[in-house]
Motif scaffolding. Structure first.
Motif, PDB file in Angstrom:
ATOM      1  N   LYS A 113       6.936   1.628   6.920  1.00 36.26           N
ATOM      2  CA  LYS A 113       6.193   0.761   6.018  1.00 36.26           C
ATOM      3  C   LYS A 113       5.003   1.537   5.440  1.00 36.26           C
ATOM      4  O   LYS A 113       4.776   1.547   4.227  1.00 36.26           O
ATOM      5  CB  LYS A 113       5.686  -0.445   6.819  1.00 36.26           C
ATOM      6  N   TYR A 166       4.315   2.685   1.407  1.00 40.95           N
ATOM      7  CA  TYR A 166       3.087   2.381   0.632  1.00 40.95           C
ATOM      8  C   TYR A 166       2.425   3.657   0.146  1.00 40.95           C
ATOM      9  O   TYR A 166       1.976   3.757  -1.000  1.00 40.95           O
ATOM     10  CB  TYR A 166       2.096   1.576   1.482  1.00 40.95           C
ATOM     11  N   GLY A 195       1.226   1.930  -3.266  1.00 42.47           N
ATOM     12  CA  GLY A 195       1.139   0.479  -3.217  1.00 42.47           C
ATOM     13  C   GLY A 195       1.635  -0.215  -4.469  1.00 42.47           C
ATOM     14  O   GLY A 195       1.689  -1.438  -4.531  1.00 42.47           O
ATOM     15  N   GLN A 248      10.326  -1.488  -4.620  1.00 37.39           N
ATOM     16  CA  GLN A 248       9.223  -2.341  -4.162  1.00 37.39           C
ATOM     17  C   GLN A 248       8.910  -2.040  -2.691  1.00 37.39           C
ATOM     18  O   GLN A 248       9.800  -2.144  -1.857  1.00 37.39           O
ATOM     19  CB  GLN A 248       9.613  -3.813  -4.270  1.00 37.39           C
ATOM     20  N   PRO A 249       7.667  -1.747  -2.353  1.00 41.15           N
ATOM     21  CA  PRO A 249       7.342  -1.471  -0.945  1.00 41.15           C
ATOM     22  C   PRO A 249       7.436  -2.705  -0.047  1.00 41.15           C
ATOM     23  O   PRO A 249       7.334  -2.581   1.164  1.00 41.15           O
ATOM     24  CB  PRO A 249       5.905  -0.933  -1.013  1.00 41.15           C
TER      25      PRO A 249
END
Lengths: 320, 516
Positions: free
Chosen positions: A129, A133, A138, A233-234
């Motif tokens: 995760k 990011y 982000g 998309q993170p």
């Protein structure tokens, strides 16, 4: 009582039938070809990852990092295409391979490093995760080429491409688990690790393979996700691991290893899909869906537990 | 032992050594206790009396019924028939709660302490000292310190259990029982893991308790201890009480003869022994408590490993099979050194292993009979695309079902639904199907009824005749003597003695086994 008997006899398939009947009555839009294809398309990623997760769970492991894998692979693949100007085909191949490598590392952590799988993959969840990011700062990665979009939105005749990929993977997964020595060995590792080891099985390698397989399938699902939302998309995979776990446990795959079938896991996935779709059609949004899914899981697993307890009790009574 | 008289300071007895049983007060008695498990009679019509202020030893071979007796006294098991009289009240059976409430305490071989709590906290875990609504930690710590000093435990009461050694944990376990001053204290092989100094501490503790009037029931395999600590001894064999003696009036030799004195009921198949080439050779093997063991087994030969539980027999065969890592030594198969780092290396080299713990390590309970039988040879039975050839699998399974008379309705039956004997036959077939030339069997007939035992004996003999080299561990002496061509007695991680068939004798084996 009759209802309980019915549900027990058919198990999760009974629950699925009940749901289909219920939603057909509750909403006229439910029982249509178009909606059916919709449901299948929506669950395709869940089913693809679910096949790999079934192997891991049967082998007495768990992988909490699949959601983060989906996010990271999506972001990295998108960045390779947009910023590194890589051809989409090569970027996709790298993305899928990345999944396999992450799975392999998970396998090494739980076997060679002897880290509890829950902890190892929890750490991996957090790490991945963080990396996703960091990689995109982000910000979602937009501007994907239209060729990529086809993976998620294209059709062969009337069947969406993700559904075709899913069908192939479910069939291959079922074949691998039921017909090959590898499948039997996974069951053996999950039902008694020490006995399997003392029978000469390479238990570490079997476990690592199973984690790598899950990673590979997660890589494929990540590409479909990327194509579907048309951007890296993170947060794409956040919570995905719990959805998969819910679906396949619902489908009768034992959390303590050694038990479960691909067919059951697939039905579990369908139950989740029908629930989401049906509840939406009768006007209940995401918040209600969470509530209902949780309740369904408790009910299904509760019935299962009661059955086990009762059969254990009757066995004890017979012995006494 | 005459020395007992001076240590014993029981105020109620002026002549402690002689009239032990007659003047002491009866506290607990079993009459006509029978307990059967499916296929096994664990106890049959056992009557024993226990007295306050007495150390009463119970001895017998493995499976003689000692632990079942403990379980019945502590209420963990309910007898099929017979009664238990405790403090003049007659019970049909005990319950764990009832026995504890009435001052019966058991110290098992396994450690039952909470590893993250201190020794003193563990001591008061079940019956804490309270001050109002809160724990009185100060008082508990003070009392524990006092107790530890009084019994000279030599352990810091504040030390956390997980920081202690296993023998220290065992002593804390005993101290915990002692702190409650039980009326009856059952000790199950308390010295199995202790060294001499700790055994001395333990014995002091036991004598102290006895002098306070506690009845101590002492289970042990170590005969030489009995003269030091026990006042009386009951010998068990095959679920029956054989005799009750005063320790001062018997000898180790007499006890051994009572323990093993059965007419060998089992019949062992006649076998043409024509040992061939050396199949398995072990050179200076060490590790896992094993020290420098060397021996060889020839084709067609059955070598029995005798010795006490904990002597190192299981550890030895696990090293050979690669189940545990060895620290040094060499293993040769057919005269060639083989590197065995993992059980699969051993399997590749043609060694099969039937572990002692059948349910934990041998059989896969949640898998079908079919997969249990073919597990080690799955890959040989698979063709293109890793597909398992079900026809060949079922051929093999049905062949073994007939040859070993495996009683199962079909091959889909889960192993957990089979009897112990049939489960063991599965484990045997799994190796024999793969045709190894070396077979290691660790307690192959443990917990198996007589009929299935015979079939297993027959199979082992037949395999040896076919040229297998067999290494067999068994704690049942008649079995080792009946089946082996040669016996190695293991004691304390080493080979203490070797006997050829003409020299086989239970006393000789036990004498080697009990070296200490």
């Amino acid at each position: 009582m009759k209802f309980m008997f019915f549900v027990k006899k058919l198990g999760i398939l009974g629950i699925l039938l009940l749901l289909v009947i219920f939603f057909s009555i509750a909403s006229p839009a439910f029982l249509t070809v178009q909606n059916f294809i919709n449901v299948i398309r929506q669950v395709s990623m869940l089913a693809i990852v679910g096949v790999g997760f079934t192997f891991v769970l049967i082998g007495q492991g768990i992988d909490l990092s699949v959601g983060s894998q989906i996010s990271l692979i999506g972001v990295v693949t998108a960045l390779l295409i947009r910023d590194a100007a890589m051809s989409p085909a090569l970027a996709v191949a790298i993305g899928v391979a990345m999944g396999a490598v992450i799975g392999f590392i998970n396998g090494i952590l739980v076997t060679k490093m002897r880290i509890n799988p829950l902890i190892a993959t929890l750490a991996m969840l957090t790490i991945l995760k963080g990396v996703s990011y960091i990689a995109c700062g982000g910000m979602p990665v937009y501007n994907m080429p239209s060729s990529l979009k086809a993976i998620a939105q294209g059709y062969v005749w009337v069947i969406p491409i993700p559904v075709i990929i899913m069908i192939v993977i479910v069939l291959v997964g079922g074949f691998l688990l039921n017909k090959t020595y590898f499948g039997v060995e996974v069951y053996a590792v999950g039902s008694n690790l020490e006995a399997a080891r003392l029978s000469g099985l390479n238990t570490d390698r079997i476990k690592i393979t199973v984690y790598a397989l899950l990673g590979l399938l997660t890589g494929i699902a990540a590409i479909i996700m990327l194509a579907r939302i048309n951007s890296g998309q993170p947060v794409a995979g956040t919570g995905f691991e719990l959805d998969v776990l819910t679906a396949i446990v619902l489908g009768g795959v034992s959390i303590s290893g050694g038990e479960g079938k691909i067919s059951g896991a697939f039905v579990g996935v369908l139950v989740m899909g029908v629930l989401s779709n049906g509840l939406l059609l009768v006007g209940l949004g995401e918040y209600y869906q969470m509530l209902v899914k949780g309740l369904v899981l408790l009910t299904a697993v509760g019935i299962d537990g009661l059955q086990h307890k009762r059969s254990a009790a009757s066995k004890a009574a017979a012995a006494a | 032992m005459a020395g007992l008289a001076c240590i014993c300071q029981d105020p109620r007895s002026t002549r402690p050594d002689e009239s032990m049983t007659s003047t002491k007060q009866k506290i607990l008695s079993l009459s006509g206790i029978t307990k059967t498990y499916p296929g096994v009679t664990a106890l049959s019509g056992v009557s024993v009396e226990f007295h306050s202020g007495e150390v009463h030893a119970i001895i017998g071979e493995n499976g003689a019924g000692k632990s079942t007796m403990i379980k019945i006294i502590s209420g963990a098991e309910v007898p099929d028939s017979g009664t238990i009289e405790y403090e003049s009240v007659v019970y049909e059976h005990m319950t764990p709660h009832l026995s504890r409430q009435n001052g019966i305490d058991v110290v098992y071989q396994e450690i039952n302490l909470v590893p993250t709590l201190s020794a003193s906290e563990n001591i008061f875990l079940g019956n804490p000292i309270m001050r109002g609504l809160t724990l009185d930690r100060k008082e508990m710590s003070r009392r524990a310190t006092e107790l530890f000093e009084r019994i000279k435990l030599g352990i810091d009461p504040k030390a956390r259990i997980k920081d202690l050694t296993i023998p220290q944990m065992q002593l804390v376990e005993v101290a915990k029982a002692v702190s409650k001053i039980p009326k009856v204290l059952i000790l199950d092989e308390p010295t199995a893991m202790l060294t001499d100094t700790e055994i001395e501490i333990l014995f002091d503790l036991i004598r102290d308790l006895r002098n306070q009037g506690t009845c101590i029931i002492y289970i042990s395999h170590r005969l030489q201890e009995l003269s030091q600590i026990a006042d009386t001894v009951t010998v068990m064999r095959d679920g029956q009480k054989i005799i009750h003696l005063k320790t001062s009036e018997t000898s180790r030799k007499e006890l051994i003869s009572y323990m093993v004195g059965r007419d060998v009921a089992e019949t062992f198949p006649e076998r043409n022994i024509a040992p061939g080439e050396t199949k398995l050779e072990v050179r200076k093997l060490s590790g896992n408590g094993i020290r420098n063991i060397s021996f060889a087994v020839r084709a067609g030969e059955i070598v029995g490993l005798a010795g006490l539980v904990g002597a190192g027999r299981t550890e030895l065969v696990r090293l050979i099979f690669g189940a545990d890592p060895k620290s040094s030594g060499e293993i040769l198969v057919d005269g060639r050194p083989v590197e065995i780092k993992h059980p699969r290396d051993a399997v590749e080299a043609g060694i099969g292993f039937i572990p002692e713990d059948r349910k934990g390590q041998g059989v896969l309970l949640n898998m079908s009979t079919r997969w249990n039988i073919v597990l080690p040879m799955l890959r040989q039975l698979s063709g293109r695309l890793m597909i398992v050839d079900r026809n060949r699998v079922d051929e093999i399974c049905n062949d073994f079902k007939d040859r070993l008379d495996i009683r199962t309705p079909n091959m889909d039956q889960l192993a957990r639904n089979l009897s112990g004997g049939n489960q063991q036959k599965l484990v045997l077939s799994k190796w024999v199907a793969r045709k190894p030339h070396i077979l290691i069997l660790d307690e192959p007939t443990r917990g198996i009824d007589v009929g299935a035992k015979q079939e297993i004996y027959r199979l082992i003999s037949k395999l040896a005749e076919e040229g297998y080299a067999v290494v067999m561990i068994s704690s049942e002496l008649p079995e080792v003597i009946g089946l082996s061509d040669r016996i190695l007695v293991v004691a304390d991680g080493q080979i203490a003695g070797e006997l050829e068939r003409p020299e086989f004798d239970q006393d000789k084996i036990l004498n080697y086994a009990f070296v200490h």
